[in-house]
Design an enzyme around this catalytic site. Structure first.
Site, PDB file in Angstrom:
ATOM      1  N   ARG A 111      -4.632  -3.747   4.058  1.00  0.00           N
ATOM      2  CA  ARG A 111      -5.097  -2.386   3.759  1.00  0.00           C
ATOM      3  C   ARG A 111      -6.630  -2.318   3.739  1.00  0.00           C
ATOM      4  O   ARG A 111      -7.207  -1.288   4.110  1.00  0.00           O
ATOM      5  CB  ARG A 111      -4.535  -1.910   2.422  1.00  0.00           C
ATOM      6  N   GLY A 166       6.154   6.360   1.967  1.00  0.00           N
ATOM      7  CA  GLY A 166       6.568   7.694   1.519  1.00  0.00           C
ATOM      8  C   GLY A 166       5.961   8.789   2.384  1.00  0.00           C
ATOM      9  O   GLY A 166       6.638   9.752   2.761  1.00  0.00           O
TER      10      GLY A 166
END
Ligand code: AMP
Length: 393
Positions: free
Chosen positions: A36, A373
């Site tokens: 990330r 999500g």
């Protein structure tokens, strides 16, 4: 089309950038996977090269509005500093007088990292006062944290009410791919869905049935589909309350001429253990006393032939219990196969991206989403508040 960081003049500006540094840490607070942080580098480096004063902000874990040392972003600042080969100052908070002073003393080309946004409960509550304080640190807001774009938090939505707001390179790429596959996909279009729960994926199926040609189902959710077709599923995971919903999906799919593919054989075991007694079934029925844990070789073969003729492939959810080696073959074979295709391949975040990364095939896919999500909500056809709030071109 949303404005991006490349549309803005950044020189001498205070650029407040929301990044996703929610990295996994081990017991010694060492980062176990820095992908990330790596993923943020194009926007971070670009802003610094343009002579911005860069103020980075992120959440880490779930401190639930309390200051907890184990959720400090200090290890992230250290890693980012190594990757950038320059000093990255980590501040002790994300708002307040000291933070303001530190930001005011920055020079062009400097970078600071604010402390965990979620040390303040106002972040997830999207408190207007807190959002205003964050916004007062910058002249321009850049959102490069796709993983939180489906949440209207102070650092994703609240700040956009105060500042010119644009997408970073990472968010821009996510928008481009998800707009393409949900808006104007090249056909035929195959959607592969797996993972644990049918109920999580129903809104995706309902929205995507209008766009896709093939729906390939794997993972534990396949057994609920098979049970609704009256196949024996032994002790496999099943959601009995979803039978009517699944029936409705079958009728909708046939009305829309979408072909649904279910496993034709399975790898089954008598318990969920690496060492369990396991076998491959000869057809789609699972014998009594056994648990379905992966798709079998015949299924892999027929899924491959469907995928080979597809020009767009979106994949969300592993097709087997891939965390255990004996049940990971289906997921590995699907990943290896689509990595070789010329089709546009979009991999949902979370477990699916983790499985593809384990095989080091990430760079062979057109797009690996960084949000689990958020990517699901895009496929559900929902508006993502963090993206909707950015300025249009
Ligand atoms: P989801 O978060 O719904 O995408 O689910 C991902 C999880 O589903 C992963 O941990 C998989 O190991 C798990 N999963 C996949 N196939 C099976 C299966 N046949 N039985 C139980 N769990 C499974």
């Amino acid at each position: 089309m949303k404005k991006t960081i490349a549309d803005m003049d950044l020189r001498g500006k205070r650029v407040l950038m929301r990044v996703d540094y929610n990295v996994p840490l081990d017991g010694d607070r060492k980062i176990t996977d820095d992908s990330r942080i790596q993923a943020s580098l194009p926007s971070v480096k670009y802003a610094l090269e343009q002579g911005a004063r860069l103020i980075l902000m992120s959440h880490l874990g779930r401190p639930k509005g309390e200051v907890k040392a184990e959720f400090s972003l200090s290890p992230v600042a250290e890693r980012l500093s190594c990757l950038l080969e320059r000093d990255v100052r980590k501040l002790d908070d994300c708002v307040g007088e000291k933070v303001k002073e530190a930001v005011n003393s920055m020079e062009d080309g400097d970078v600071v990292l604010l402390e965990n946004l979620r040390f303040h409960k106002e972040e997830t509550a999207n408190d207007p006062g807190f959002a205003g304080e964050l916004a007062s640190l910058g002249d321009i807001f850049v959102n490069d944290a796709f993983g939180t774009c489906h949440r209207a938090h102070a650092s994703t939505e609240g700040v956009t009410r105060h500042l010119p707001s644009v997408a970073g390179f990472l968010v821009d790429k996510e928008i481009k791919y998800f707009e393409k596959v949900t808006g104007d996909p090249d056909k035929p279009f195959a959607l592969i869905l797996g993972g644990a729960k049918v109920s999580d994926k129903i809104p995706v199926i309902e929205n995507m049935l209008d766009k896709i040609d093939y729906l390939l189902i794997g993972g534990a959710m396949a057994y609920t589909f098979l049970k609704s077709r009256l196949k024996g599923i032994g002790l496999s995971r099943v959601e009995d309350d979803m039978m009517d919903t699944v029936d409705r999906i079958f009728s909708l799919a046939s009305a829309k001429e979408v072909s649904i593919f279910l496993p034709e054989d399975h790898v089954v075991a008598d318990e969920i253990k690496e060492t369990a007694k396991r076998k491959t079934t000869s057809d789609e029925h699972i014998p009594d006393g056994y648990i379905g844990l992966d798709i079998g070789p015949r299924t892999i073969k027929s899924y491959r032939s469907v995928l080979a003729e597809s020009r767009t492939i979106v994949w969300n959810g592993p097709v087997g219990f891939f965390e255990m080696k004996p049940f990971s073959k289906g997921t590995r074979e699907v990943a290896k196969f689509i990595a070789k295709l010329k089709a546009t391949t979009v991999i949902g975040g979370g477990d699916t991206a983790a499985a593809v990364n384990q095989l080091k095939l990430g760079d062979k896919m057109s797009h690996m989403s960084t949000g689990g999500g958020a990517s699901l909500e895009y496929l559900e056809g929902k508006e993502l508040p963090g993206i909707a709030a950015l300025n249009d071109k």
